[in-house]
Design a protein around this motif. Structure first.
Motif, mmCIF file in Angstrom:
data_model
loop_
_atom_site.group_PDB
_atom_site.id
_atom_site.type_symbol
_atom_site.label_atom_id
_atom_site.label_comp_id
_atom_site.label_asym_id
_atom_site.label_seq_id
_atom_site.Cartn_x
_atom_site.Cartn_y
_atom_site.Cartn_z
ATOM 1 N N ARG A 302 29.328 36.324 -45.150
ATOM 2 C CA ARG A 302 28.803 37.651 -44.859
ATOM 3 C C ARG A 302 29.427 38.700 -45.786
ATOM 4 N NH1 ARG A 302 27.805 34.389 -40.670
ATOM 5 N NH2 ARG A 302 26.014 34.920 -39.357
ATOM 6 N N VAL A 303 30.736 38.753 -45.849
ATOM 7 C CA VAL A 303 31.429 39.646 -46.779
ATOM 8 C C VAL A 303 31.926 38.821 -47.961
ATOM 9 C CG1 VAL A 303 33.356 41.230 -47.104
ATOM 10 C CG2 VAL A 303 32.093 41.233 -44.942
ATOM 11 N N ILE A 304 31.630 39.280 -49.172
ATOM 12 C CA ILE A 304 32.006 38.573 -50.393
ATOM 13 C C ILE A 304 32.929 39.475 -51.200
ATOM 14 C CG2 ILE A 304 31.152 37.535 -52.534
ATOM 15 C CD1 ILE A 304 28.535 36.960 -51.028
ATOM 16 N N TYR A 305 34.209 39.124 -51.228
ATOM 17 C CA TYR A 305 35.191 39.895 -51.989
ATOM 18 C C TYR A 305 35.193 39.397 -53.434
ATOM 19 C CZ TYR A 305 36.989 41.453 -47.465
ATOM 20 O OH TYR A 305 37.133 41.999 -46.202
ATOM 21 N N VAL A 306 35.071 40.343 -54.383
ATOM 22 C CA VAL A 306 35.055 39.969 -55.800
ATOM 23 C C VAL A 306 36.192 40.691 -56.519
ATOM 24 C CG1 VAL A 306 32.585 39.458 -55.816
ATOM 25 C CG2 VAL A 306 33.346 41.767 -56.362
ATOM 26 N N GLU A 307 36.974 39.922 -57.279
ATOM 27 C CA GLU A 307 38.107 40.487 -58.001
ATOM 28 C C GLU A 307 37.614 41.065 -59.336
ATOM 29 O OE1 GLU A 307 42.724 39.197 -59.060
ATOM 30 O OE2 GLU A 307 41.133 37.691 -59.073
ATOM 31 N N ASP A 311 37.754 50.154 -60.896
ATOM 32 C CA ASP A 311 37.433 51.210 -61.853
ATOM 33 C C ASP A 311 35.939 51.136 -62.138
ATOM 34 O OD1 ASP A 311 37.178 48.974 -63.438
ATOM 35 O OD2 ASP A 311 38.874 49.438 -64.742
ATOM 36 N N GLN A 312 35.437 52.022 -62.982
ATOM 37 C CA GLN A 312 33.992 52.053 -63.190
ATOM 38 C C GLN A 312 33.467 50.741 -63.746
ATOM 39 O OE1 GLN A 312 31.953 54.579 -62.082
ATOM 40 N NE2 GLN A 312 30.461 52.954 -62.453
ATOM 41 N N ASP A 313 34.233 50.114 -64.651
ATOM 42 C CA ASP A 313 33.805 48.836 -65.201
ATOM 43 C C ASP A 313 33.731 47.777 -64.097
ATOM 44 O OD1 ASP A 313 33.279 46.950 -67.457
ATOM 45 O OD2 ASP A 313 35.178 46.086 -66.784
ATOM 46 N N GLY A 314 34.728 47.789 -63.207
ATOM 47 C CA GLY A 314 34.738 46.821 -62.108
ATOM 48 C C GLY A 314 33.590 47.033 -61.145
ATOM 49 N N ILE A 315 33.296 48.309 -60.842
ATOM 50 C CA ILE A 315 32.174 48.608 -59.948
ATOM 51 C C ILE A 315 30.861 48.176 -60.591
ATOM 52 C CG2 ILE A 315 30.881 50.452 -58.810
ATOM 53 C CD1 ILE A 315 33.551 49.877 -57.498
ATOM 54 N N ASP A 316 30.737 48.385 -61.878
ATOM 55 C CA ASP A 316 29.517 47.968 -62.578
ATOM 56 C C ASP A 316 29.348 46.449 -62.499
ATOM 57 O OD1 ASP A 316 28.998 50.579 -63.230
ATOM 58 O OD2 ASP A 316 29.769 50.435 -65.287
ATOM 59 N N PHE A 321 26.667 41.748 -60.148
ATOM 60 C CA PHE A 321 26.750 40.512 -59.367
ATOM 61 C C PHE A 321 25.893 40.616 -58.109
ATOM 62 C CE2 PHE A 321 28.565 37.800 -56.094
ATOM 63 C CZ PHE A 321 28.611 36.585 -56.759
ATOM 64 N N GLY A 322 25.917 41.775 -57.449
ATOM 65 C CA GLY A 322 25.102 41.972 -56.240
ATOM 66 C C GLY A 322 23.621 41.803 -56.513
ATOM 67 N N ALA A 323 23.167 42.330 -57.659
ATOM 68 C CA ALA A 323 21.754 42.182 -58.019
ATOM 69 C C ALA A 323 21.410 40.714 -58.250
ATOM 70 C CB ALA A 323 21.466 43.007 -59.272
ATOM 71 N N VAL A 374 26.316 46.419 -51.921
ATOM 72 C CA VAL A 374 27.522 46.431 -52.751
ATOM 73 C C VAL A 374 28.318 47.686 -52.428
ATOM 74 C CG1 VAL A 374 28.483 46.346 -55.076
ATOM 75 C CG2 VAL A 374 26.323 45.170 -54.578
ATOM 76 N N SER A 375 29.498 47.500 -51.875
ATOM 77 C CA SER A 375 30.386 48.635 -51.619
ATOM 78 C C SER A 375 30.863 49.194 -52.952
ATOM 79 C CB SER A 375 31.586 48.196 -50.777
ATOM 80 O OG SER A 375 31.178 47.726 -49.507
ATOM 81 N N GLN A 376 30.928 50.511 -53.050
ATOM 82 C CA GLN A 376 31.416 51.151 -54.276
ATOM 83 C C GLN A 376 32.892 51.494 -54.132
ATOM 84 O OE1 GLN A 376 28.759 51.554 -56.900
ATOM 85 N NE2 GLN A 376 28.166 50.015 -55.355
#
Length: 488
Positions: A302-307, A311-316, A321-323, A374-376
């Motif tokens: 249900r919740v997928i944590y991604v390392e 920062d903006q690059d990480g959020i992008d 990945f969410g798409a 996707v949480s920001q």
């Protein structure tokens, strides 16, 4: 309103005086069944000695019985299984493609070698087959044996396999089972039991299985049934309210084994974002964990944590990945996953609220096909416990301590990528409460030869009896007074 008959089965006897009516979960289905309270004197096995016939057959004969049973459960040839599928298409949360695949493969659960291996690893074949002796101190010996128990199994109906697994577990442990079927799958256990009756009506395994439907919480049934004179164990797959209700009947002589609902998640290490091809491969695997069984199982992610970083690059990266994950979920084959049968109204309301007002979340997809939120920021949505209908939440993090600390006793399965990350995290995840750690994509393929929900349910289904022997010389010795005047 379509009416379905749900028979009461008591140890080889099919009872069909349908007089009790219950509404089905879809609002357009009605279940009619015999009144269980009327047959309580037959349903409750008050004579434990009646189980002695189970010990007149060998473990190998039990395996042969299960193997033969499996050959008679093919969907195309078994009208009882066909009826169970027909009703499940109305009451289950699984889509038609998944249900047909589940029932088409139901016979495989009873494979002989599978259950030989399962019992050998979880109980020990020698312990179910006879007394196992070993030495104890002071020249004594002890013999231990696992005996079957009189049990009520309150099973879940999210997947048909639960009924089949319950029946097989009862057989190999030589138990006497009363299965209380759920309203979203009231006929699968009955279909298997009726097949057993047609196959071998007088066999001890057939004669020690009962299947009944009553509305959970019916005190006129449960107050009379849940007594030590009738049963020794309750094995309950249920939610918090169900388990709390059952627990009020507990007293000395009744053991409660709970397989309660859990939440599962995913942890993806920074290697996931090495390149687009790696991201896509990870998204395809994560889609399996989200979509299998339409996200109806406890093991679904249900919740997928991604390392990825925050920062903006990480959020992008997290958004990309969410798409991809949303695309992969929608591409799953219909026998594996499909659009939601019925949308959860509470979840729909939360998703609509996010679309209208939240700048801290991006949503890919939507509707019955599923979606990825996707949480920001490095926090899951506050309605994470409601996630269902193939809706997942991707959460970017800088540090894997965040998903590790998010694990609790309610966490069941955690899918991890890459494989090398499992060895780094599994001890700490287990200490925090995780109960099953799998390679990414493997959440829907449980290993039934091992533990379940951090316990070994088959060992607990048994009564473990010990026979102790000590030499006469030792017994005399304990009566001799030492110099200090103490008893030895």
């Amino acid at each position: 309103m379509t009416q379905y008959k749900v028979p009461l089965i008591i140890r080889g006897k099919v009872i069909e005086d349908y007089e009790a009516q219950f509404g089905g979960r879809d609002g357009a289905t009605e279940l009619v069944t015999p009144s269980v309270g009327k047959y309580m004197s037959e349903l409750a096995l008050t004579r434990p000695s009646a189980m002695s016939d189970l010990y007149a057959i060998s473990f190998e004969e039990i395996l042969d019985y299960l193997e033969q049973l499996g050959t008679r459960l093919h969907l195309a040839e078994n009208s009882y299984v066909q009826d169970a599928l027909d009703l499940s298409l109305r009451t289950s949360g699984l889509s038609e493609g998944i249900l047909r695949d589940c029932y088409a493969n139901l016979h495989k659960i009873f494979g002989k070698e599978q259950w030989r291996q399962t019992v050998d690893r979880t109980i020990g074949i020698d312990h179910v087959e006879g007394w196992v002796e070993h030495a104890i101190g002071n020249g004594g010996r002890a013999a231990i044996r696992a005996f079957g128990a009189r049990s009520v199994h309150v099973i879940a109906g999210n997947v048909p396999q639960v009924a089949a697994i319950t029946i097989a577990r009862n057989a190999v442990t030589r138990g006497d089972a009363i299965i209380k079927t759920p309203s979203n799958d009231p006929l699968t256990a009955s279909a298997i039991a009726r097949t057993m009756i047609d196959m071998a009506p007088d066999h001890p395994i057939t004669r020690h299985l009962s299947v009944a439907y009553w509305k959970g919480g019916t005190e006129t049934v449960e107050e009379r049934l849940y007594r030590p004179a009738n049963i020794e164990k309750i094995i309950a797959w249920g939610g918090f309210a169900s388990i709390t209700h059952i627990s009020k009947y507990l007293q000395p002589g009744i053991d409660l084994i709970t397989l309660d609902p859990k939440l599962s998640s995913t942890i993806l290490g920074r290697e996931t974002f090495a390149d687009e091809a790696t991201m896509r491969a990870a998204a395809a695997l994560a889609a399996l964990d989200v979509g299998v069984y339409n996200q109806e199982a406890c093991s679904n992610a249900r919740v997928i944590y991604v390392e990825s970083g925050t920062d903006q690059d990480g959020i992008d990266k997290a958004n990309a990945f969410g798409a991809m994950l949303n695309e992969e979920i929608r591409a799953l084959p219909p026998h594996f996953s499909g659009p939601a049968v019925r949308m959860d109204p509470a979840l729909e309301n939360e998703m609509n609220a996010l679309r209208l007002s939240s700048e801290w979340h991006k949503i890919y997809g939507g509707g019955r096909e599923g979606a990825v939120v996707v949480s920001q920021m490095d926090e899951p949505v506050d309605f994470a416990k409601l996630l269902a209908n193939r809706v997942a939440n991707v959460v970017p993090v800088d540090d894997l301590e965040i998903p590790v600390r998010a694990v609790t006793a309610y966490t069941q399965t955690i899918g991890i990528y890459p494989e090398s990350l499992k060895a780094q995290l599994r001890d700490r995840l287990s200490i925090h409460g995780a109960q099953r750690i799998v390679s990414l994509g493997g959440s829907g393929m449980p290993v039934f030869t091992g533990p379940q929900d951090a316990i070994e349910p088959m060992r607990r289904m048994c009564k473990w009896i010990i026979d102790e022997s000590r030499p006469e010389s030792y017994l005399k010795q304990v009566l001799v007074k030492e110099d200090e005047g103490e008893m030895a």
